[in-house]
Design an enzyme around this catalytic site. Structure first.
Site, short mmCIF file in Angstrom:
data_model
loop_
_atom_site.label_atom_id
_atom_site.label_comp_id
_atom_site.label_asym_id
_atom_site.label_seq_id
_atom_site.Cartn_x
_atom_site.Cartn_y
_atom_site.Cartn_z
N GLY A 73 32.76 -46.50 114.00
CA GLY A 73 31.61 -47.38 113.96
C GLY A 73 30.52 -46.85 114.86
N GLU A 96 30.98 -44.11 110.24
CA GLU A 96 30.16 -45.32 110.10
C GLU A 96 30.20 -45.77 108.65
OE1 GLU A 96 28.01 -48.45 110.25
OE2 GLU A 96 28.33 -47.41 112.16
N ILE A 97 30.27 -47.07 108.43
CA ILE A 97 30.46 -47.60 107.09
C ILE A 97 29.14 -47.81 106.35
CG2 ILE A 97 30.36 -50.09 107.60
CD1 ILE A 97 33.02 -50.31 105.99
N ASN A 158 35.30 -45.67 105.78
CA ASN A 158 35.92 -46.88 106.31
C ASN A 158 37.13 -46.46 107.13
OD1 ASN A 158 37.14 -49.33 106.83
ND2 ASN A 158 37.00 -50.09 104.73
N ALA A 159 36.96 -46.47 108.45
CA ALA A 159 38.02 -46.00 109.34
C ALA A 159 39.26 -46.88 109.29
CB ALA A 159 37.49 -45.91 110.77
N CYS A 178 33.10 -48.92 120.29
CA CYS A 178 31.94 -49.35 121.09
C CYS A 178 31.18 -50.48 120.39
CB CYS A 178 31.00 -48.18 121.33
SG CYS A 178 31.78 -46.84 122.25
N ASP A 181 32.03 -55.03 115.71
CA ASP A 181 31.71 -56.33 115.12
C ASP A 181 32.74 -57.35 115.60
OD1 ASP A 181 31.18 -58.51 113.48
OD2 ASP A 181 30.65 -57.25 111.77
N THR A 255 24.49 -46.06 125.67
CA THR A 255 24.26 -46.10 124.23
C THR A 255 23.14 -47.10 123.90
OG1 THR A 255 25.90 -47.84 123.92
CG2 THR A 255 26.68 -45.56 123.80
N GLU A 257 23.32 -49.83 122.12
CA GLU A 257 23.79 -51.19 122.31
C GLU A 257 23.98 -51.50 123.79
OE1 GLU A 257 24.03 -53.58 120.16
OE2 GLU A 257 23.40 -52.30 118.52
#
Length: 316
Positions: A73, A96-97, A158-159, A178, A181, A255, A257
């Site tokens: 992600g 990343e999705i 999709n991990a 990190c 969601d 980062t 975020e």
């Protein structure tokens, strides 16, 4: 072709602007199955993702070094680029999705690679033109040792479904989770990136002694992730002193975020877990999980919220 929105004479080095790559913040991971994935890790075209590493390995007649760090992600890639500065010779992959976000990371990576190449060439040319100029020689040496970002890439996938298709058993030394969601509603907890079933998959692709890094600003999610890691026989939590000695940990708060949380004076929590060498060996019971140690770890990394910074989930 997406317009990256920069006014630069050289299109190859233009950095993308996020405003052209905005997309939905969340994707239903349980329904996200329309991804290309290899039949096994040997089928991944790593040379396409890391061409400079592949070329140098070919020239030296040695195998290309495998990916060792994975950011699950990865978002817009800020952690990837921080890690590339700390570990310039370690292949690092972001998963990343969201397709537009991956496009942004890939274009940013290509721009940073080209920018680094041009800086190195310019510094080397200046040093060659003035061989007795100490400052020019120093600048050339600094440019040659600067991060090239040739060791960074991102993939759309999709991990939660396809990690073993990309990575061999005991391949990875670091995994990152990190600002995942939080999926606040109880009925959506099965969508969280950490669960007992997923921990088994993560452990499969991690080296014994490898590290899993967790950071979030959501207190409930941190409790959830720490509980799951701590109750798994596959992992053990690192003590505070070990985190202080790890140069990777401060990068977690730098980062996008992390900076957003700091700007909002929100809380931040950090924990690091090590894959156990022997899952069957006895161990001490974990201490009570109340997020106090995780908050102290964030403080040690360089961020402590001011009084009143208990607003949960400010980045969501």
């Amino acid at each position: 072709m997406v317009d990256v929105g920069e006014d630069d004479d050289d299109a190859d080095v233009r950095h993308p602007q996020k405003k052209f790559f905005r997309t939905r913040a969340h994707v239903n991971v349980l329904n996200a199955n329309d991804f290309w994935y290899p039949v096994n890790p040997a089928a991944v075209p790593w040379a396409e993702y890391f061409p400079a590493l592949a070329a140098s390995s070919s020239a030296a007649a040695v195998p290309m070094p495998p990916v060792e760090f994975v950011d699950i992600g990865c978002g817009y890639g800020s952690l990837l680029f921080e890690l590339a500065k700390i570990y310039p010779h370690t292949p690092i992959l972001g998963i990343e999705i969201r397709e537009k976000v991956v496009q942004y990371v890939q274009q940013s990576t290509l721009a940073l690679r080209e920018e680094a190449r041009k800086l190195t060439m310019a510094a080397a040319a200046k040093a060659a033109a003035a061989p007795n100029d100490v400052s020019a020689a120093s600048a050339a040496a600094a440019a040659a040792n600067a991060p090239t970002f040739e060791n960074v890439w991102a993939l759309k996938n999709n991990a939660m479904r396809f990690m073993p298709n990309f990575f061999a058993k005991e391949q990875l030394s670091k995994l990152f989770f990190c600002f995942a969601d939080p999926h606040f509603k109880r009925k959506n907890h099965r969508k969280r990136i950490v669960s007992q079933a997923l921990l088994a998959e993560y452990a499969y692709v991690m080296k014994p002694g490898g590290f899993a890094y967790v950071i979030t600003d959501v207190a409930d999610l941190m409790l959830w992730m720490v509980d799951h890691f701590s109750s798994s026989p596959l992992f053990e939590r690192l003590p505070r002193e070990a985190l202080k000695a790890d140069p990777t940990v401060p990068a977690l708060i730098r980062t996008d975020e992390g900076l957003k949380v700091q700007g909002n004076n929100g809380n931040m929590y950090i924990a690091v877990f090590r894959k156990r060498l022997d899952p069957l060996a006895p161990r001490e019971p974990p201490p009570p999980n109340d997020n106090a140690a995780a908050a102290l770890a964030a403080s040690d990394a360089g961020y402590t919220p001011k009084e009143g910074g208990e607003r949960r989930g400010m980045t969501w």
